[in-house]
Design a protein around this motif. Structure first.
Motif, short mmCIF file in Angstrom:
data_model
loop_
_atom_site.label_atom_id
_atom_site.label_comp_id
_atom_site.label_asym_id
_atom_site.label_seq_id
_atom_site.Cartn_x
_atom_site.Cartn_y
_atom_site.Cartn_z
N GLU A 1 1.12 -1.54 0.15
CA GLU A 1 -0.21 0.15 -0.07
C GLU A 1 0.91 1.31 -0.38
O GLU A 1 1.76 1.39 0.66
N SER B 1 -3.84 6.19 2.68
CA SER B 1 -5.58 5.76 2.85
C SER B 1 -6.46 4.84 3.75
O SER B 1 -5.45 3.35 2.90
N GLN C 1 -7.81 -2.68 1.04
CA GLN C 1 -8.11 -3.10 -0.38
C GLN C 1 -6.80 -4.08 -0.07
O GLN C 1 -6.81 -5.23 -0.83
N ILE D 1 -8.12 2.21 11.46
CA ILE D 1 -9.09 1.35 10.95
C ILE D 1 -9.94 0.02 11.02
O ILE D 1 -9.31 0.11 11.82
N LYS E 1 -9.08 3.54 3.05
CA LYS E 1 -9.76 2.81 1.91
C LYS E 1 -9.12 1.86 0.76
O LYS E 1 -8.66 0.10 0.72
N THR E 2 -7.35 2.34 0.90
CA THR E 2 -6.53 1.27 0.20
C THR E 2 -6.05 0.38 1.23
O THR E 2 -5.97 -0.54 0.50
#
Ligand SMILES: [Zn+2]
Ligand SMILES: [Zn+2]
Length: 337
Positions: free
Chosen positions: A234, A238, A244, A267, A240-241
């Motif tokens: 990563e 962020s 992911q 997170i 979100k990533t």
């Protein structure tokens, strides 16, 4: 000399200062180029605090103008790059080989005057010589390269392993090249800007993903027989990533947290998933003992840093440089005094 420093309120100011004096174990350099790092942008935009009255800039290359008495192996006129991070060498972490985790770590361009200036004095032990056949401006990307080398060391890519890199900024594109060099099987790069995706393909990525029009996880599943990647890096910072990256990793996979997330960000991850899928979550911070290897990769042209320079602005137009650097479209913006 012209320089860019932070005033008492943390605002960026252009100023005129005396050229600093050189002590016996220091060198005076004429700054040839200095990169605007994401961490600088955070300070200039007021997201993070910076020390007042300090000349910022930690990713720089220069030419030696004057050397102290103790300087032996370098000479006037040499092109040099700087390792900005200075460990104390006496705390527990330093004595155990983890100089980057030093409890008293200081940095040039953060705690002491750096490269957004015409001239800068740096300690000899922080200086590395760049060969004369290399375009000097490329040296401004040596420190980010050294950070990426440490990231690859941390995650330990083996021959034939599939790797995903999320984020095609300067670091993402360097990590792409290092993953290819390390012998990765398939290398996937997820990045919203087409220009950066095209560069990733040029650097050897096997498949690029536009997260605006494709589902990253679907693509990874499809391309890896539904298995996921062995290594997910990563390089955005962020929430979100990061999620992911965890979702794109195969069972038994390694996930590298390379991007700089905001300090207070949290997170939500499932501890059961980390346990049951036996995931390895790794962090990577700065560049311990990797500067010489960065110089070697640059000298042997095993990495191509030149295309990562989007724009070079004069120091007097620093504000404009920051605007371009924070636009998202630019890769690295350099300042030339
Ligand atoms: Zn930086
Ligand atoms: Zn220390």
């Amino acid at each position: 000399m012209l320089c860019a420093y932070l005033d008492e309120e943390g605002k960026l100011k252009l100023g005129d200062r005396d050229i600093p004096e050189v002590r016996e174990d220091e060198i005076l350099i004429k700054v040839l180029a200095c990169g605007i790092c994401g961490t600088d942008i955070h300070v200039f935009k007021g997201i993070n605090k910076g020390k007042p009255n300090i000349i910022r800039g930690h990713e720089f290359v220069g030419e030696i103008l004057e050397a102290g008495e103790k300087v032996k192996d370098l000479k006037i006129g040499d092109t040099v790059i700087i390792d900005p991070n200075i460990p104390c060498m006496s705390c527990y972490q330093c004595r155990n080989g983890r100089i980057h985790l030093c409890k008293n770590l200081t940095a040039i361009g953060v705690d002491m005057d750096g490269g957004f200036a015409e001239y800068c004095v740096v300690p000899l032990k922080q200086v590395y010589k760049l060969p004369s056949n290399i375009e000097p401006v490329v040296g401004a990307l040596a420190e980010p390269l050294a950070c990426a080398i440490h990231g690859i060391d941390r995650v330990g890519i083996k021959e034939g392993e599939d790797v995903l890199i999320i984020g095609g900024g300067a670091l993402g594109l360097i990590l792409t090249q290092l993953s290819v060099n390390a012998g990765a099987g398939k290398v996937f790069v997820s990045e919203p800007y087409k220009e950066k995706r095209d560069l990733a393909l040029g650097f050897g990525a096997s498949r690029v993903i536009d997260p605006g029009s494709e589902d990253l996880i679907d693509v990874i599943r499809e391309e890896t027989n539904r298995r996921g990647v062995d290594v997910a890096i990563e390089a955005v910072g962020s929430g979100k990533t990061i999620l992911q990256a965890i979702n794109a990793a195969s069972d038994g996979g390694r996930i590298l947290f390379f991007g700089v997330a905001p300090e207070d960000m949290l997170i939500e991850i499932s501890p059961f998933e980390v346990y049951r899928r036996e995931l390895t979550l790794l962090g990577s911070f700065v560049n311990p003992f990797t500067m010489d290897r960065a110089v070697s990769l640059i000298s042997s042209r095993r990495v191509n840093l030149y295309p990562l320079i989007s724009e070079i602005v004069p120091l007097k137009d620093m504000e404009k440089g920051i605007d371009i650097a924070s636009s998202g479209r630019a890769i690295r913006v350099l300042v030339k005094p």
